[in-house]
Write an enzyme that holds these catalytic residues in place. Structure first.
Site, mmCIF file in Angstrom:
data_model
loop_
_atom_site.group_PDB
_atom_site.id
_atom_site.type_symbol
_atom_site.label_atom_id
_atom_site.label_comp_id
_atom_site.label_asym_id
_atom_site.label_seq_id
_atom_site.Cartn_x
_atom_site.Cartn_y
_atom_site.Cartn_z
ATOM 1 N N PHE A 147 2.702 41.592 -39.014
ATOM 2 C CA PHE A 147 4.022 41.265 -38.466
ATOM 3 C C PHE A 147 3.870 40.486 -37.160
ATOM 4 O O PHE A 147 3.049 40.843 -36.313
ATOM 5 C CB PHE A 147 4.799 42.540 -38.112
ATOM 6 C CG PHE A 147 5.092 43.471 -39.242
ATOM 7 C CD1 PHE A 147 6.286 43.381 -39.962
ATOM 8 C CD2 PHE A 147 4.198 44.489 -39.575
ATOM 9 C CE1 PHE A 147 6.570 44.274 -40.984
ATOM 10 C CE2 PHE A 147 4.479 45.383 -40.603
ATOM 11 C CZ PHE A 147 5.673 45.274 -41.308
ATOM 12 N N ASP A 148 4.705 39.475 -36.975
ATOM 13 C CA ASP A 148 4.952 38.927 -35.648
ATOM 14 C C ASP A 148 5.828 39.952 -34.910
ATOM 15 O O ASP A 148 6.393 40.858 -35.529
ATOM 16 C CB ASP A 148 5.669 37.581 -35.787
ATOM 17 C CG ASP A 148 6.025 36.962 -34.438
ATOM 18 O OD1 ASP A 148 5.277 37.167 -33.457
ATOM 19 O OD2 ASP A 148 7.069 36.279 -34.363
#
Length: 366
Positions: A208-209
């Site tokens: 995930f960012d």
């Protein structure tokens, strides 16, 4: 867009819900009593499951079929699918992710035989029902555990996503994904990588960012509008104030819920789910707030990688996730070029920029 869905709504103890419980129990009993030589998996109730909805174009590579639809129309497209319904479709970008979800379910069933807290994969497609035979044949060909189908015949799937209490929706249509996010459903647009990397067959890996993915875009707004120095000052000032949640927070929460089931059986070191935070933030100047926010939510991330503006593609090439979520297309492009299966989250101020430059918006007509 402030309000994002919780993992699953809590029971309200209403008569409507108890009637629904009875209906579910009766339907499940009838299904399980059907004679079959092929063992069927437990069918979890939607409120207990982690529901992943995938479109047919993310699960399978349907580029050739899509071209027929766009150039020759719906009737020719349906006819082509029917003529080729005994030819399995080739895997698409979500295929390895779905296989990894199935592996987690196998491990969960070994540890908890009667458990209903599992991944439930739903095929959510706007295809017409006539195309369903080829989709079913393809799913059976690859032995995928997908029992639930929604073929909406061109209608928006959003109502069905809500009915299934969907935790994540993956599509090739940016418009449908935006519609889902607007309704508080975690969603992303999938992209096929330019090259194929060999992925783990025993561990689901999800990257995930941070900003505008797990967290809101509040800090990113400051970067875009006031520059990095103001952003660093802001993050230092508000280090102990948790960031608001972003569109994918609830999916990380759902993954964490399943991870804890393995930890409870002393399987932490052998857990088949691993999560990664891959952020352009700098650890020293703006990393603490991110980690303190996750802690305040009661969530763990297995690996946190602060890149201080360096490209994400080379690092993701080493991680080899089954899926990587980011809100900015230039990060998605950099990742797919180096073989990472990526999913764009069209949320927040980042949608107005490309590589740090403001994209000219079309003038609004009076």
């Amino acid at each position: 867009r402030e309000k994002m869905s919780e993992i699953k709504p809590k029971d309200k103890g209403s008569s409507e819900e108890s009637a629904a419980e009875q209906d579910w129990a009766a339907a499940k009993a009838a299904f399980e009593n059907l004679k079959s030589n092929k063992p069927r998996p437990v069918s979890p109730k939607p409120k207990n499951a982690v529901t992943i909805a995938v479109s047919s174009r993310t699960l399978f590579n349907m580029k050739a079929e899509r071209k027929i639809f766009e150039e020759e129309g719906l009737e020719k497209y349906v006819a082509f699918q029917q003529e080729h319904e005994n030819e399995p479709l080739k895997p698409g970008p979500a295929f390895p992710f779905v296989k990894a979800l199935m592996n987690v379910n196998t491990r969960l069933r070994e540890l908890y035989p009667d458990n209903e807290e599992l991944f439930d994969i739903v095929l959510m497609t706007n295809n017409h029902a006539q195309v369903g035979v080829r989709l079913i044949n393809s799913i059976n060909h690859y032995d995928l555990t997908i029992e639930r189908f929604c073929m909406t015949g061109g209608k928006s799937p959003i109502g069905y996503l809500k009915a299934y209490l969907t935790n994540l929706y993956l599509s090739k249509s940016a418009d449908k994904v935006i519609e889902a996010i607007d309704e508080g459903i975690a969603a992303a647009t999938m992209f096929t990588p330019d090259t194929e990397l060999e992925l783990s067959g025993t561990q689901l890996r999800v990257a995930f960012d941070g900003d505008a993915v797990l967290f809101s875009d509040e800090s990113e707004i400051i970067v875009k509008q006031h520059g990095l120095d103001s952003f660093f000052e802001h993050e230092k000032q508000f280090e102990n104030k948790p960031l608001a949640q972003g569109p994918l927070k609830c999916f990380l929460e759902a993954l964490g819920k399943l991870q804890r089931k393995f930890y409870a059986k002393n399987e932490r070191l052998n857990c088949p789910i691993r999560t990664f935070l891959v952020t352009a933030r700098s650890a020293a100047s703006s990393g603490a707030r991110v980690l303190k926010t996750l802690r305040s939510w009661g969530l763990e991330i297995d690996e946190a990688l602060f890149l201080a503006g360096a490209p994400k593609g080379p690092l993701l090439q080493k991680i080899r996730p089954h899926i990587f979520f980011d809100d900015q297309m230039f990060h998605i492009e950099g990742a797919t070029e180096l073989g990472t299966i990526s999913a764009h989250v069209p949320y927040g101020i980042g949608q107005k920029y490309h590589k740090g430059k403001l994209i000219e918006q079309p003038e609004k007509k009076e």
